[in-house]
Design a protein around this motif. Sequence first.
Motif, PDB file in Angstrom:
ATOM      1  N   GLY A 216      70.471   6.553 -47.367  1.00 26.08           N
ATOM      2  CA  GLY A 216      70.917   6.986 -46.050  1.00 26.08           C
ATOM      3  C   GLY A 216      70.279   8.267 -45.562  1.00 26.08           C
ATOM      4  O   GLY A 216      70.703   8.801 -44.534  1.00 26.08           O
ATOM      5  N   SER A 217      69.243   8.779 -46.245  1.00 25.45           N
ATOM      6  CA  SER A 217      68.639  10.063 -45.888  1.00 25.45           C
ATOM      7  C   SER A 217      67.294   9.839 -45.209  1.00 25.45           C
ATOM      8  O   SER A 217      66.607   8.850 -45.451  1.00 25.45           O
ATOM      9  CB  SER A 217      68.441  10.922 -47.139  1.00 25.45           C
ATOM     10  OG  SER A 217      67.719  12.105 -46.820  1.00 25.45           O
ATOM     11  N   GLU A 218      66.919  10.814 -44.391  1.00 29.82           N
ATOM     12  CA  GLU A 218      65.607  10.796 -43.745  1.00 29.82           C
ATOM     13  C   GLU A 218      64.668  11.840 -44.323  1.00 29.82           C
ATOM     14  O   GLU A 218      63.516  11.951 -43.898  1.00 29.82           O
ATOM     15  CB  GLU A 218      65.778  11.079 -42.244  1.00 29.82           C
ATOM     16  CG  GLU A 218      66.369  12.447 -41.983  1.00 29.82           C
ATOM     17  CD  GLU A 218      66.605  12.735 -40.518  1.00 29.82           C
ATOM     18  OE1 GLU A 218      65.602  12.816 -39.783  1.00 29.82           O
ATOM     19  OE2 GLU A 218      67.773  12.861 -40.129  1.00 29.82           O
ATOM     20  N   ASP A 219      65.127  12.603 -45.295  1.00 30.18           N
ATOM     21  CA  ASP A 219      64.333  13.663 -45.920  1.00 30.18           C
ATOM     22  C   ASP A 219      63.556  13.096 -47.101  1.00 30.18           C
ATOM     23  O   ASP A 219      64.120  12.412 -47.973  1.00 30.18           O
ATOM     24  CB  ASP A 219      65.224  14.818 -46.383  1.00 30.18           C
ATOM     25  CG  ASP A 219      65.967  15.467 -45.216  1.00 30.18           C
ATOM     26  OD1 ASP A 219      65.346  15.566 -44.128  1.00 30.18           O
ATOM     27  OD2 ASP A 219      67.139  15.837 -45.374  1.00 30.18           O
ATOM     28  N   ILE A 220      62.277  13.386 -47.175  1.00 30.27           N
ATOM     29  CA  ILE A 220      61.427  12.882 -48.244  1.00 30.27           C
ATOM     30  C   ILE A 220      61.731  13.660 -49.525  1.00 30.27           C
ATOM     31  O   ILE A 220      61.735  14.896 -49.544  1.00 30.27           O
ATOM     32  CB  ILE A 220      59.942  13.024 -47.875  1.00 30.27           C
ATOM     33  CG1 ILE A 220      59.655  12.272 -46.565  1.00 30.27           C
ATOM     34  CG2 ILE A 220      59.047  12.512 -48.987  1.00 30.27           C
ATOM     35  CD1 ILE A 220      58.252  12.494 -46.035  1.00 30.27           C
ATOM     36  N   ASN A 221      61.983  12.922 -50.606  1.00 28.93           N
ATOM     37  CA  ASN A 221      62.309  13.565 -51.878  1.00 28.93           C
ATOM     38  C   ASN A 221      61.027  14.055 -52.567  1.00 28.93           C
ATOM     39  O   ASN A 221      59.912  13.679 -52.178  1.00 28.93           O
ATOM     40  CB  ASN A 221      63.094  12.621 -52.776  1.00 28.93           C
ATOM     41  CG  ASN A 221      62.345  11.327 -53.023  1.00 28.93           C
ATOM     42  OD1 ASN A 221      61.132  11.340 -53.257  1.00 28.93           O
ATOM     43  ND2 ASN A 221      63.061  10.199 -52.999  1.00 28.93           N
ATOM     44  N   PRO A 222      61.132  14.904 -53.570  1.00 31.98           N
ATOM     45  CA  PRO A 222      59.933  15.445 -54.244  1.00 31.98           C
ATOM     46  C   PRO A 222      59.021  14.360 -54.806  1.00 31.98           C
ATOM     47  O   PRO A 222      57.795  14.482 -54.731  1.00 31.98           O
ATOM     48  CB  PRO A 222      60.527  16.323 -55.349  1.00 31.98           C
ATOM     49  CG  PRO A 222      61.871  16.735 -54.815  1.00 31.98           C
ATOM     50  CD  PRO A 222      62.379  15.554 -54.059  1.00 31.98           C
ATOM     51  N   GLU A 223      59.596  13.338 -55.389  1.00 34.60           N
ATOM     52  CA  GLU A 223      58.762  12.264 -55.929  1.00 34.60           C
ATOM     53  C   GLU A 223      57.982  11.571 -54.809  1.00 34.60           C
ATOM     54  O   GLU A 223      56.778  11.268 -54.958  1.00 34.60           O
ATOM     55  CB  GLU A 223      59.648  11.242 -56.656  1.00 34.60           C
ATOM     56  CG  GLU A 223      58.846  10.094 -57.266  1.00 34.60           C
ATOM     57  CD  GLU A 223      59.755   9.041 -57.891  1.00 34.60           C
ATOM     58  OE1 GLU A 223      59.219   8.124 -58.534  1.00 34.60           O
ATOM     59  OE2 GLU A 223      60.991   9.147 -57.732  1.00 34.60           O
ATOM     60  N   GLY A 224      58.633  11.355 -53.673  1.00 39.36           N
ATOM     61  CA  GLY A 224      57.951  10.729 -52.550  1.00 39.36           C
ATOM     62  C   GLY A 224      56.843  11.606 -51.987  1.00 39.36           C
ATOM     63  O   GLY A 224      55.802  11.112 -51.537  1.00 39.36           O
ATOM     64  N   GLN A 225      57.039  12.931 -52.012  1.00 36.67           N
ATOM     65  CA  GLN A 225      56.008  13.832 -51.531  1.00 36.67           C
ATOM     66  C   GLN A 225      54.742  13.732 -52.376  1.00 36.67           C
ATOM     67  O   GLN A 225      53.614  13.807 -51.848  1.00 36.67           O
ATOM     68  CB  GLN A 225      56.531  15.272 -51.522  1.00 36.67           C
ATOM     69  CG  GLN A 225      57.627  15.512 -50.477  1.00 36.67           C
ATOM     70  CD  GLN A 225      58.143  16.942 -50.520  1.00 36.67           C
ATOM     71  OE1 GLN A 225      57.697  17.753 -51.327  1.00 36.67           O
ATOM     72  NE2 GLN A 225      59.099  17.261 -49.652  1.00 36.67           N
ATOM     73  N   VAL A 226      54.922  13.531 -53.682  1.00 29.58           N
ATOM     74  CA  VAL A 226      53.748  13.374 -54.547  1.00 29.58           C
ATOM     75  C   VAL A 226      52.963  12.132 -54.160  1.00 29.58           C
ATOM     76  O   VAL A 226      51.729  12.158 -54.056  1.00 29.58           O
ATOM     77  CB  VAL A 226      54.207  13.286 -56.032  1.00 29.58           C
ATOM     78  CG1 VAL A 226      53.005  12.950 -56.919  1.00 29.58           C
ATOM     79  CG2 VAL A 226      54.842  14.599 -56.467  1.00 29.58           C
ATOM     80  N   GLU A 227      53.657  11.014 -53.932  1.00 27.12           N
ATOM     81  CA  GLU A 227      52.969   9.777 -53.573  1.00 27.12           C
ATOM     82  C   GLU A 227      52.333   9.874 -52.183  1.00 27.12           C
ATOM     83  O   GLU A 227      51.214   9.389 -51.957  1.00 27.12           O
ATOM     84  CB  GLU A 227      53.957   8.603 -53.609  1.00 27.12           C
ATOM     85  CG  GLU A 227      54.632   8.392 -54.949  1.00 27.12           C
ATOM     86  CD  GLU A 227      53.641   8.166 -56.078  1.00 27.12           C
ATOM     87  OE1 GLU A 227      52.544   7.614 -55.801  1.00 27.12           O
ATOM     88  OE2 GLU A 227      53.941   8.537 -57.213  1.00 27.12           O
ATOM     89  N   LEU A 228      53.023  10.512 -51.238  1.00 24.64           N
ATOM     90  CA  LEU A 228      52.463  10.655 -49.894  1.00 24.64           C
ATOM     91  C   LEU A 228      51.279  11.610 -49.882  1.00 24.64           C
ATOM     92  O   LEU A 228      50.384  11.486 -49.038  1.00 24.64           O
ATOM     93  CB  LEU A 228      53.533  11.132 -48.923  1.00 24.64           C
ATOM     94  CG  LEU A 228      54.623  10.110 -48.572  1.00 24.64           C
ATOM     95  CD1 LEU A 228      55.643  10.723 -47.606  1.00 24.64           C
ATOM     96  CD2 LEU A 228      54.008   8.864 -47.943  1.00 24.64           C
ATOM     97  N   LYS A 229      51.254  12.572 -50.803  1.00 21.56           N
ATOM     98  CA  LYS A 229      50.084  13.461 -50.922  1.00 21.56           C
ATOM     99  C   LYS A 229      48.846  12.634 -51.305  1.00 21.56           C
ATOM    100  O   LYS A 229      47.748  12.837 -50.752  1.00 21.56           O
ATOM    101  CB  LYS A 229      50.357  14.536 -51.976  1.00 21.56           C
ATOM    102  CG  LYS A 229      49.180  15.488 -52.212  1.00 21.56           C
ATOM    103  CD  LYS A 229      48.883  16.319 -50.991  1.00 21.56           C
ATOM    104  CE  LYS A 229      47.891  17.432 -51.301  1.00 21.56           C
ATOM    105  NZ  LYS A 229      46.598  16.960 -51.788  1.00 21.56           N
ATOM    106  N   LYS A 230      49.006  11.683 -52.201  1.00 19.58           N
ATOM    107  CA  LYS A 230      47.890  10.801 -52.567  1.00 19.58           C
ATOM    108  C   LYS A 230      47.456   9.975 -51.347  1.00 19.58           C
ATOM    109  O   LYS A 230      46.260   9.781 -51.110  1.00 19.58           O
ATOM    110  CB  LYS A 230      48.301   9.872 -53.711  1.00 19.58           C
ATOM    111  CG  LYS A 230      48.701  10.597 -54.981  1.00 19.58           C
ATOM    112  CD  LYS A 230      49.199   9.593 -56.027  1.00 19.58           C
ATOM    113  CE  LYS A 230      49.713  10.293 -57.272  1.00 19.58           C
ATOM    114  NZ  LYS A 230      50.245   9.311 -58.268  1.00 19.58           N
ATOM    115  N   LEU A 231      48.458   9.498 -50.617  1.00 21.09           N
ATOM    116  CA  LEU A 231      48.154   8.720 -49.427  1.00 21.09           C
ATOM    117  C   LEU A 231      47.393   9.553 -48.404  1.00 21.09           C
ATOM    118  O   LEU A 231      46.410   9.089 -47.799  1.00 21.09           O
ATOM    119  CB  LEU A 231      49.449   8.184 -48.800  1.00 21.09           C
ATOM    120  CG  LEU A 231      49.325   7.504 -47.432  1.00 21.09           C
ATOM    121  CD1 LEU A 231      48.472   6.251 -47.536  1.00 21.09           C
ATOM    122  CD2 LEU A 231      50.707   7.176 -46.882  1.00 21.09           C
TER     123      LEU A 231
END
Length: 344
Positions: free
Chosen positions: A232-247
Amino acid sequence: MAGGMRARRRNQGTDYWPGFVDAMATLLLVIIFLLSIFMLAQFFLSQQLSGRDTVLNRLNAQISELTQLLALERASARELEDTISGLEASLGDATSEKDRLLALLANSSGEADEAGGRAAQLETLLDDEKQVSQRALAQIELLNQQIGALRRQLAAANAALEAAEAKETQSQAKIASLGKRLNAALVQRVQELSRYRSDFFGRLREILSQRSDIRVVGDRFVFQSEVLFGSGSEDINPEGQVELKKLADAIKELAVQIPDEINWVLRVDGHTDARPLSGTGRLRNNWELSAARAISVVRYLIEQGVDPKRLVAAGFGEFQPLEEGETPDALAKNRRIELKLTER
């Protein structure tokens, strides 16, 4: 451990589906473009035909008017010719009468005065008829000049009509040539974008291949929502930030390779499952949640240096599911962020 081995076997298998979808997408774009070219050609052709019909109608009206004037002038010429013929006949009769009177004058001196008077009258009449004949001849000459002018106008009208038809033929040839050039350009651009899309997804597979919750579905790269967001959150979690950094790094590499004339964008689509939100938080429904998550991903990519002009965010709520049903697995697959490389 058994589940991990099965996941590795699935990842090692050859996935032909993206290539097939790329080919179908290319074919669909070509068909859409051909339809657009056909509609464009029809529009230009209708404009040319409309202009030609207007010119033809105007020229036909002028020709009709000139034909009527020519008929009137010819009728007037015939009337004058009849008048001249009558005058010439009268002149012949008067000449005969004059000759008869002169003969009588020679034979009879007693009738000399009367004959002389009648001869003088006949001379006067002959002079009048000659003047009338000269005026009639002048009118006939004027009519002939007017008829010549009308004929020249008709010739000019025919020349204008032929020029309009030649221009129409040239316009049709130009439209056909333009359609061929646009078609060739579009096919080339579609093929180029498809190649870059394949390279981009290949690069993403390399850097994200260790995750089973990030996969390719058709022409889209799919992140399960749990990779990036809490429930239910719209805030990117730390793990997601790592994957989006690769993207983000992969997108920046791609941006350098694609030519400037290809107006590409990376579309970020947010999707949710069908379960409604509580409605008590800041986000009231799945529409808002899906859009907010897509915007969060776009903002993070911009923070990592991706050009904002190459990003688009869209929210679809629960209305574009990958799988039907209410099972936990189906709901999890429908909660996702999709990435699609496309043209603007």
